[in-house]
Write a protein that holds these residues in place. Sequence first.
Motif, PDB file in Angstrom:
ATOM      1  N   ILE A 172       0.887  -1.306  -0.008  1.00 27.34           N
ATOM      2  CA  ILE A 172       0.064   0.003  -0.118  1.00 27.34           C
ATOM      3  C   ILE A 172       1.081   1.088  -0.211  1.00 27.34           C
ATOM      4  CG2 ILE A 172      -1.905   1.315   1.179  1.00 27.34           C
ATOM      5  CD1 ILE A 172      -2.432  -1.455   2.469  1.00 27.34           C
ATOM      6  N   MET A 173       1.960   1.249   0.804  1.00 28.23           N
ATOM      7  CA  MET A 173       2.738   2.317   0.816  1.00 28.23           C
ATOM      8  C   MET A 173       4.449   1.798   1.083  1.00 28.23           C
ATOM      9  SD  MET A 173       4.877   4.535   3.004  1.00 28.23           S
ATOM     10  CE  MET A 173       4.119   4.189   4.772  1.00 28.23           C
ATOM     11  N   GLU A 174       5.181   2.086   0.393  1.00 30.40           N
ATOM     12  CA  GLU A 174       6.644   2.176   0.668  1.00 30.40           C
ATOM     13  C   GLU A 174       7.352   3.374   0.532  1.00 30.40           C
ATOM     14  OE1 GLU A 174       8.438  -2.198  -0.011  1.00 30.40           O
ATOM     15  OE2 GLU A 174       7.307  -1.607  -1.826  1.00 30.40           O
ATOM     16  N   ASN A 175       8.240   3.708   1.289  1.00 33.02           N
ATOM     17  CA  ASN A 175       9.044   4.817   0.949  1.00 33.02           C
ATOM     18  C   ASN A 175      10.656   4.376   1.132  1.00 33.02           C
ATOM     19  OD1 ASN A 175      10.550   7.191   2.831  1.00 33.02           O
ATOM     20  ND2 ASN A 175       9.597   7.987   0.906  1.00 33.02           N
ATOM     21  N   ILE A 176      11.566   5.076   0.562  1.00 31.86           N
ATOM     22  CA  ILE A 176      12.909   4.944   0.866  1.00 31.86           C
ATOM     23  C   ILE A 176      13.401   6.351   1.153  1.00 31.86           C
ATOM     24  CG2 ILE A 176      13.318   2.526  -0.201  1.00 31.86           C
ATOM     25  CD1 ILE A 176      14.504   4.172  -2.614  1.00 31.86           C
ATOM     26  N   PRO A 180      12.383  11.659  -0.571  1.00 30.33           N
ATOM     27  CA  PRO A 180      11.680  11.934   0.664  1.00 30.33           C
ATOM     28  C   PRO A 180      10.178  12.409   0.317  1.00 30.33           C
ATOM     29  CG  PRO A 180      13.264  13.700   0.157  1.00 30.33           C
ATOM     30  CD  PRO A 180      13.643  12.387  -0.673  1.00 30.33           C
ATOM     31  N   GLY A 181       9.994  12.897  -1.084  1.00 31.94           N
ATOM     32  CA  GLY A 181       8.741  13.225  -1.389  1.00 31.94           C
ATOM     33  C   GLY A 181       7.993  12.167  -2.202  1.00 31.94           C
ATOM     34  N   THR A 182       8.472  10.827  -2.173  1.00 32.47           N
ATOM     35  CA  THR A 182       7.794   9.900  -3.013  1.00 32.47           C
ATOM     36  C   THR A 182       7.425   8.769  -2.377  1.00 32.47           C
ATOM     37  OG1 THR A 182       8.743  10.894  -5.062  1.00 32.47           O
ATOM     38  CG2 THR A 182       8.052   8.510  -5.235  1.00 32.47           C
ATOM     39  N   VAL A 183       6.397   8.053  -2.680  1.00 30.53           N
ATOM     40  CA  VAL A 183       5.921   6.745  -2.077  1.00 30.53           C
ATOM     41  C   VAL A 183       5.417   5.953  -3.196  1.00 30.53           C
ATOM     42  CG1 VAL A 183       5.060   7.540   0.296  1.00 30.53           C
ATOM     43  CG2 VAL A 183       3.601   7.567  -1.703  1.00 30.53           C
ATOM     44  N   HIS A 184       5.719   4.557  -2.952  1.00 29.50           N
ATOM     45  CA  HIS A 184       5.451   3.497  -4.106  1.00 29.50           C
ATOM     46  C   HIS A 184       4.343   2.678  -3.502  1.00 29.50           C
ATOM     47  CE1 HIS A 184       9.088   4.421  -6.199  1.00 29.50           C
ATOM     48  NE2 HIS A 184       9.626   4.813  -5.134  1.00 29.50           N
ATOM     49  N   GLY A 185       3.360   2.216  -4.404  1.00 34.52           N
ATOM     50  CA  GLY A 185       2.468   1.244  -4.543  1.00 34.52           C
ATOM     51  C   GLY A 185       2.580   0.327  -5.597  1.00 34.52           C
ATOM     52  N   THR A 186       2.655  -1.228  -5.112  1.00 30.56           N
ATOM     53  CA  THR A 186       3.080  -2.281  -5.833  1.00 30.56           C
ATOM     54  C   THR A 186       2.198  -3.620  -5.605  1.00 30.56           C
ATOM     55  OG1 THR A 186       5.509  -1.216  -5.679  1.00 30.56           O
ATOM     56  CG2 THR A 186       5.094  -3.400  -6.741  1.00 30.56           C
TER      57      THR A 186
END
Length: 420
Positions: A172-176, A180-186
């Motif tokens: 649902i949400m991952e961030n590295i 800092p301004g981006t999340v990923h859904g996969t």
Amino acid sequence: MAAAHRARRRSLGGLVLLVTSALVAAVITTSTGSGAAPADAAVVAQSWSDEFDGPSGSAPDAGKWTLETGGSGFGNHELQYYTGGSSNAALDGQGHLVITAKRNTNANLSCWYGTCQYTSARMNTARTFTQAYGHFESRIKIPRGQGIWPAFWMLGNDLGSAGWPNSGEIDIMENIGREPGTVHGTIHGPGYSGAGGIGAPYSLPGGQAFADDFHVFAVDWSPGGITWSVDGRAYQTRTQADLGGNRWVFDHPFFLILNLAVGGDWPGSPDGSSSFPQTMVVDYVRASTSNGPGRTGPIVGIGGMCVDVAGASDADRTPIQLHNCTGNPAQQWTVGGDGTVRALGKCLDVAGGSGADGAVVQLYTCNGTNAQKWTYTAAHDLTNVGANKCLDAKGNSSADGTRLQTWTCTGGANQKWTLG
């Protein structure tokens, strides 16, 4: 677009045994029972939640969460040791869960690479709550820094028998930290796992950082697909058509996971710019059933006609009309837990946010405004939150091509809608 830039973050051994044992013991449930939905919001059927209310310093509710432990690297060469108890996951007494990643001071904790450098926490609902389909969301203030990797995600409840990736994974949400301004859904499944996962990023405008404030991360999951959103703004939908002929493995119950990793193949290790401790602050986690947010299907009105996007166009300002029901994507509407009603990746919208009778209803890019928020009532009205007026078939007509508008609620047949 593949947005999984990392190896599978699998649970080794312990979680597989946990899931298998839970299945054998039949202790996995589909609901913890949160009470009936109010009559004026009949479409909402909350099935599970944790609001993290409790005294400061207390551990997460063991009746809802299982804390995983260990320093195996979890398939990604992560550097943290996940601890039990409340040392790295505790309530703050103000309605939040705080997951803390910090430097390790216990020389007896062993990780895959030797004495562990960091400790953190990872928790799941495999023993206590699983659900297929619906709306799943959490309001989170993520941490920051190189090598920091917070996530809110789901795994299939058949992990113990089917194995990963056949069991499926919904991130649902991952961030590295370096983004800092981006999340990923996969999503991950057979033939599209690890670095081949299928997803997309979502970035905040204007150089904002997710660590600066709370944000709501959600998916709306139906038999036909999964839609991701941030703060009510949908940014991608994935269906069987995206899998290149591979198998869709998202038609069975999944459980929830919250964790804060340090290091790993995707984010890389902390460096001189990284500071500790780092905290992932969770305001709540909530799930609703497929009878509420997350349901996808037709909206049927007067004369048995369907709410339809004219010409099946996804262009902004496309008119919304009545049309003979065909079952095509222009008539497949997803009700979001954020109050949105979406088709073709965009939102049902009152033009200009107007509160006037006769305001045009259109398709428009989701923007989080009240012009795009709707309440479905026990009386079968679909009411716009911004205008406090009802979705209305113009002229009380059921003819093909009848335009839809908002109008003062009258109780008339042209304002009654059935969510299919």
